[in-house]
Design an enzyme around this catalytic site. Structure first.
Site, PDB file in Angstrom:
ATOM      1  N   ARG A  59       0.879  -1.163   0.000  1.00 23.89           N
ATOM      2  CA  ARG A  59       0.000   0.000   0.000  1.00 23.89           C
ATOM      3  C   ARG A  59       0.925   1.223   0.000  1.00 23.89           C
ATOM      4  O   ARG A  59       1.948   1.227   0.682  1.00 23.89           O
ATOM      5  CB  ARG A  59      -0.918  -0.033   1.212  1.00 23.89           C
ATOM      6  CG  ARG A  59      -1.882  -1.244   1.105  1.00 23.89           C
ATOM      7  CD  ARG A  59      -3.088  -1.114   2.006  1.00 23.89           C
ATOM      8  NE  ARG A  59      -4.136  -2.045   1.579  1.00 23.89           N
ATOM      9  CZ  ARG A  59      -4.292  -3.281   2.048  1.00 23.89           C
ATOM     10  NH1 ARG A  59      -3.465  -3.753   2.945  1.00 23.89           N
ATOM     11  NH2 ARG A  59      -5.269  -4.038   1.603  1.00 23.89           N
ATOM     12  N   ASP A  87     -12.381 -10.240  -1.208  1.00 25.79           N
ATOM     13  CA  ASP A  87     -13.618  -9.725  -0.604  1.00 25.79           C
ATOM     14  C   ASP A  87     -14.843  -9.748  -1.510  1.00 25.79           C
ATOM     15  O   ASP A  87     -15.955  -9.529  -1.027  1.00 25.79           O
ATOM     16  CB  ASP A  87     -13.396  -8.292  -0.109  1.00 25.79           C
ATOM     17  CG  ASP A  87     -12.539  -8.240   1.141  1.00 25.79           C
ATOM     18  OD1 ASP A  87     -12.383  -9.275   1.800  1.00 25.79           O
ATOM     19  OD2 ASP A  87     -12.014  -7.151   1.449  1.00 25.79           O
TER      20      ASP A  87
HETATM   21  P1  ADP Z   1      -7.329  -2.324  -2.877  1.00 21.66           P
HETATM   22  O1  ADP Z   1      -6.733  -2.060  -4.201  1.00 21.66           O
HETATM   23  O2  ADP Z   1      -7.298  -3.769  -2.509  1.00 21.66           O
HETATM   24  O3  ADP Z   1      -8.695  -1.680  -2.729  1.00 21.66           O
HETATM   25  P2  ADP Z   1      -6.170  -0.157  -1.266  1.00 21.66           P
HETATM   26  O4  ADP Z   1      -7.455   0.573  -1.120  1.00 21.66           O
HETATM   27  O5  ADP Z   1      -5.284  -0.263  -0.084  1.00 21.66           O
HETATM   28  O6  ADP Z   1      -6.387  -1.676  -1.771  1.00 21.66           O
HETATM   29  O7  ADP Z   1      -5.365   0.536  -2.459  1.00 21.66           O
HETATM   30  C1  ADP Z   1      -4.131   0.015  -2.893  1.00 21.66           C
HETATM   31  C2  ADP Z   1      -3.226   1.160  -3.298  1.00 21.66           C
HETATM   32  O8  ADP Z   1      -3.810   1.860  -4.408  1.00 21.66           O
HETATM   33  C3  ADP Z   1      -3.008   2.243  -2.256  1.00 21.66           C
HETATM   34  O9  ADP Z   1      -2.032   1.899  -1.313  1.00 21.66           O
HETATM   35  C4  ADP Z   1      -2.527   3.392  -3.103  1.00 21.66           C
HETATM   36  O10 ADP Z   1      -1.190   3.236  -3.477  1.00 21.66           O
HETATM   37  C5  ADP Z   1      -3.399   3.229  -4.352  1.00 21.66           C
HETATM   38  N1  ADP Z   1      -4.571   4.100  -4.226  1.00 21.66           N
HETATM   39  C6  ADP Z   1      -5.636   3.946  -3.412  1.00 21.66           C
HETATM   40  N2  ADP Z   1      -6.479   4.993  -3.524  1.00 21.66           N
HETATM   41  C7  ADP Z   1      -5.933   5.842  -4.416  1.00 21.66           C
HETATM   42  C8  ADP Z   1      -6.297   7.104  -4.956  1.00 21.66           C
HETATM   43  N3  ADP Z   1      -7.426   7.716  -4.580  1.00 21.66           N
HETATM   44  N4  ADP Z   1      -5.484   7.679  -5.857  1.00 21.66           N
HETATM   45  C9  ADP Z   1      -4.348   7.057  -6.242  1.00 21.66           C
HETATM   46  N5  ADP Z   1      -3.931   5.877  -5.767  1.00 21.66           N
HETATM   47  C10 ADP Z   1      -4.697   5.265  -4.869  1.00 21.66           C
HETATM   48  O1  F6P Z   2      -7.858  -8.251   0.991  1.00 27.22           O
HETATM   49  C1  F6P Z   2      -8.999  -7.853   1.627  1.00 27.22           C
HETATM   50  C2  F6P Z   2      -8.833  -7.906   3.115  1.00 27.22           C
HETATM   51  O2  F6P Z   2      -8.603  -9.204   3.474  1.00 27.22           O
HETATM   52  C3  F6P Z   2      -9.994  -7.339   3.888  1.00 27.22           C
HETATM   53  O3  F6P Z   2     -11.013  -8.239   4.139  1.00 27.22           O
HETATM   54  C4  F6P Z   2      -9.314  -6.874   5.142  1.00 27.22           C
HETATM   55  O4  F6P Z   2     -10.026  -5.882   5.759  1.00 27.22           O
HETATM   56  C5  F6P Z   2      -8.002  -6.384   4.638  1.00 27.22           C
HETATM   57  O5  F6P Z   2      -7.714  -7.164   3.495  1.00 27.22           O
HETATM   58  C6  F6P Z   2      -6.911  -6.443   5.620  1.00 27.22           C
HETATM   59  O6  F6P Z   2      -5.687  -6.297   4.978  1.00 27.22           O
HETATM   60  P1  F6P Z   2      -4.358  -5.745   5.622  1.00 27.22           P
HETATM   61  O7  F6P Z   2      -4.355  -6.127   7.044  1.00 27.22           O
HETATM   62  O8  F6P Z   2      -3.306  -6.389   4.782  1.00 27.22           O
HETATM   63  O9  F6P Z   2      -4.425  -4.265   5.463  1.00 27.22           O
END
Ligand code: ADP
Ligand code: F6P
Length: 324
Positions: free
Chosen positions: A76, A131
């Site tokens: 992240r 998820d």
């Molecule tokens: P997922 O992709 O599983 O929903 P996250 O919400 O943690 O997981 O997002 C993964 C990564 O995508 C973040 O750590 C960040 O680098 C990037 N990201 C998330 N939101 C934004 C945003 N609004 N603009 C640009 N990059 C983003």
């Molecule tokens: O990948 C989805 C998920 O397993 C969610 O259900 C959970 O909230 C989250 O990832 C937790 O991820 P982390 O602890 O790696 O941030």
């Protein structure tokens, strides 16, 4: 935007999911078959900003389709949420000759893909999350493996719970989404299923249910609790105090994110990876791949992010009816 796609990149971002490796493999092999070079970007957007970029050949993705996790690593990255971070990412893509990018991840990762697309890097998203909470698709890579892993673990807890005539609260993943809890609740025949989308925090109703089931002669009581509700350990203490029935909490946690992907996850990941590569090579950008109504399709990222997905009321009602 690049007129002709000669080199594409691929990265995995956000929480890992079983099947991500199958998707990476499909991107690499589909691209190479079209004469397009592939670069792997390690550790998601963080690795892009750190220029952790490697060439991927056919053999780089040998022997990975059956492996959990992601060979590219994931992360992240807060910096990528800023305009400066996104500009830096686009500049690094250009420097490495990456004129198209496949991003495997969830909603948050799509926002990053959208930002890169706006900065001139053709970008396509693939739904990779256990998820199942991406609105534009009926399927997300990793869900099937995760839900089967959880189901098998819950069966085991049920054995010991019945032997000891205990009540068991089993917490499954899903911070904001109750799909894993719903599916396990139904598949494991749970007596109560607590979903972030539906739970009314009426603990007395659960307690009454446990007492009434015990009077009917049930030797166990399984409660599936989604991570988004949490507090399973303290809930167990309160339920034990109120019912006089020994109650234990089990938090399944990250084991649900690991393990060898099921056939379904490998298959969907393979088709989605190839599909993303195809549309990238056709010059499409700012799209996300989904599976709806029996077909693989692609959607504009903005539209995909604006779509809403809810636990279907009918499925929830059935889960309640079957647990009586
Ligand atoms: P997922 O992709 O599983 O929903 P996250 O919400 O943690 O997981 O997002 C993964 C990564 O995508 C973040 O750590 C960040 O680098 C990037 N990201 C998330 N939101 C934004 C945003 N609004 N603009 C640009 N990059 C983003
Ligand atoms: O990948 C989805 C998920 O397993 C969610 O259900 C959970 O909230 C989250 O990832 C937790 O991820 P982390 O602890 O790696 O941030």
């Amino acid at each position: 935007m690049a007129d002709e796609i000669r080199t594409i990149g691929v990265l995995t971002s956000g929480g890992d999911a079983p099947g991500m490796n199958a998707a990476i493999r499909a991107v690499v092999r589909q691209a190479l078959a079209k004469g397009v070079r592939v670069k792997g970007i390690k550790k998601g957007y963080q690795g892009l900003l750190n220029e952790e970029i490697v060439d991927l050949e056919r053999s780089s993705v040998s022997d990975i389709i059956q492996r959990g996790g992601t060979i590219l690593g994931t992360a992240r990255c807060m910096e990528f949420k800023t305009d400066e971070g996104q500009q830096k990412g686009a500049t690094i893509c250009m420097k490495h000759g990456i004129d198209g990018l496949v991003v495997i991840g969830g909603d948050g990762s799509y926002r990053g893909a959208q930002a890169l697309s706006r900065k001139g890097i053709n970008t396509i998203g693939i739904p990779g999350t256990i998820d199942l909470d991406i609105s534009c698709t009926d399927y997300t890579i990793g869900f099937d493996t995760a839900v089967n892993t959880a189901m098998q673990a819950i069966d085991k807890v049920r054995d010991t719970s019945s032997s000891h005539e205990r009540c068991s609260i089993i917490e499954v993943m899903g911070r904001n989404a109750g799909y894993i809890a719903l599916w396990c609740g139904v598949a494991n025949g749970a007596e109560d299923i607590l979903l972030p989308e539906k739970y009314d925090y009426n603990e007395q109703r659960i307690i009454n249910n446990i007492i009434s089931n015990r009077k009917k002669g049930k030797t166990h009581h399984i409660i599936i609790n989604a991570e988004g509700i949490g507090h399973s350990t303290s809930m167990a203490r309160r339920i034990e105090a109120a019912t006089g029935i020994e109650t234990r909490a089990t938090i399944l946690g990250y084991m649900q994110r690991g393990g060898s992907p099921t056939c379904k996850d490998r298959f969907y990941a393979s088709i989605m990876g190839a599909y993303a590569t195809d549309i990238l090579c056709q010059g499409k950008t700012n799209r996300v791949v989904g599976y709806q109504h029996g077909e693989f399709q692609d959607f504009d990222i903005e539209e995909a992010l604006a779509m809403k997905k809810n636990i279907p009321d009918y499925q929830y009602e059935v889960s309640r009816a079957l647990s009586m």
